[in-house]
Design an enzyme around this catalytic site. Structure first.
Site, PDB file in Angstrom:
ATOM      1  N   TYR A   1       8.252  -4.871  -1.534  1.00  0.00           N
ATOM      2  CA  TYR A   1       7.300  -5.970  -1.367  1.00  0.00           C
ATOM      3  C   TYR A   1       7.280  -6.390   0.099  1.00  0.00           C
ATOM      4  CZ  TYR A   1      11.423  -8.935  -1.329  1.00  0.00           C
ATOM      5  OH  TYR A   1      12.628  -9.504  -1.003  1.00  0.00           O
TER       6      TYR A   1
ATOM      7  N   LYS B   1      -4.614  -0.029   2.957  1.00  0.00           N
ATOM      8  CA  LYS B   1      -3.812   1.074   3.492  1.00  0.00           C
ATOM      9  C   LYS B   1      -3.616   0.884   4.991  1.00  0.00           C
ATOM     10  CE  LYS B   1      -3.795   6.124   3.717  1.00  0.00           C
ATOM     11  NZ  LYS B   1      -4.574   7.332   3.392  1.00  0.00           N
TER      12      LYS B   1
ATOM     13  N   SER C   1      12.937  -5.360   1.209  1.00  0.00           N
ATOM     14  CA  SER C   1      11.508  -5.589   1.441  1.00  0.00           C
ATOM     15  C   SER C   1      11.059  -4.771   2.635  1.00  0.00           C
ATOM     16  CB  SER C   1      11.238  -7.069   1.728  1.00  0.00           C
ATOM     17  OG  SER C   1      11.962  -7.450   2.878  1.00  0.00           O
TER      18      SER C   1
END
Length: 116
Positions: A58, A9, A25
Site C-alpha cells: 500500500y 500506472k 509499504s
C-alpha cells in the site's frame, strides 16, 4: 458483474531507497501520486524490471518534489536502490465502464523520478 482494470500506472520509476526496518509499504513522491491518480493507503502492485519480482503493498505519501520511491518493510527485500519498477493500481468497474475508461499512466524521468 465487475472486472478489475488498471486505473493508474507509474511506468519505469527508479527505487531511491529500501528500508527493511520500517512498517511495510511503498513511499511515493506526492507529485507522482497526484499525476497517476493514486491516493495514500491505496493497494498497488509492483513489478521489478531488474529481477522480475512481483508483489503488492500500500502507498504512503512521500515528500512532494523529492522523487522518493522507497520500499519499506518486507518489500525492501525485493528491490535494491537503483532498480526500475512499475507501480500499478486497479479499480473494479462494469465491462461497460471499463470500455470507456482511460487509466492515468505516467512516464517519469528514471534519472530523477520527476515528471517529464
Amino acid at each position: 458483474m465487475f472486472i478489475e482494470v488498471v486505473k493508474s500506472k507509474i511506468h519505469r520509476v527508479t527505487v531511491t531507497q529500501a528500508d527493511l526496518n520500517y512498517i511495510g509499504s511503498i513511499t511515493i513522491d506526492e507529485d507522482l501520486m497526484d499525476a497517476a491518480n493514486i491516493i495514500a493507503n491505496e493497494k498497488v502492485s509492483i513489478v521489478n524490471n531488474n529481477n522480475g519480482e512481483r508483489f503488492e503493498t500500500y502507498v504512503i505519501k512521500g515528500e512532494r518534489g523529492s522523487g522518493v520511491v522507497c520500499l519499506n518493510g518486507a518489500a525492501a527485500r525485493k528491490v535494491q536502490p537503483g532498480d526500475i519498477i512499475i507501480i500499478m493500481a486497479y479499480a473494479l468497474m462494469t465491462p461497460e465502464e471499463a470500455r470507456e475508461f482511460t487509466p492515468a499512466v505516467i512516464f517519469p524521468d528514471t534519472a530523477t523520478n520527476k515528471l517529464i
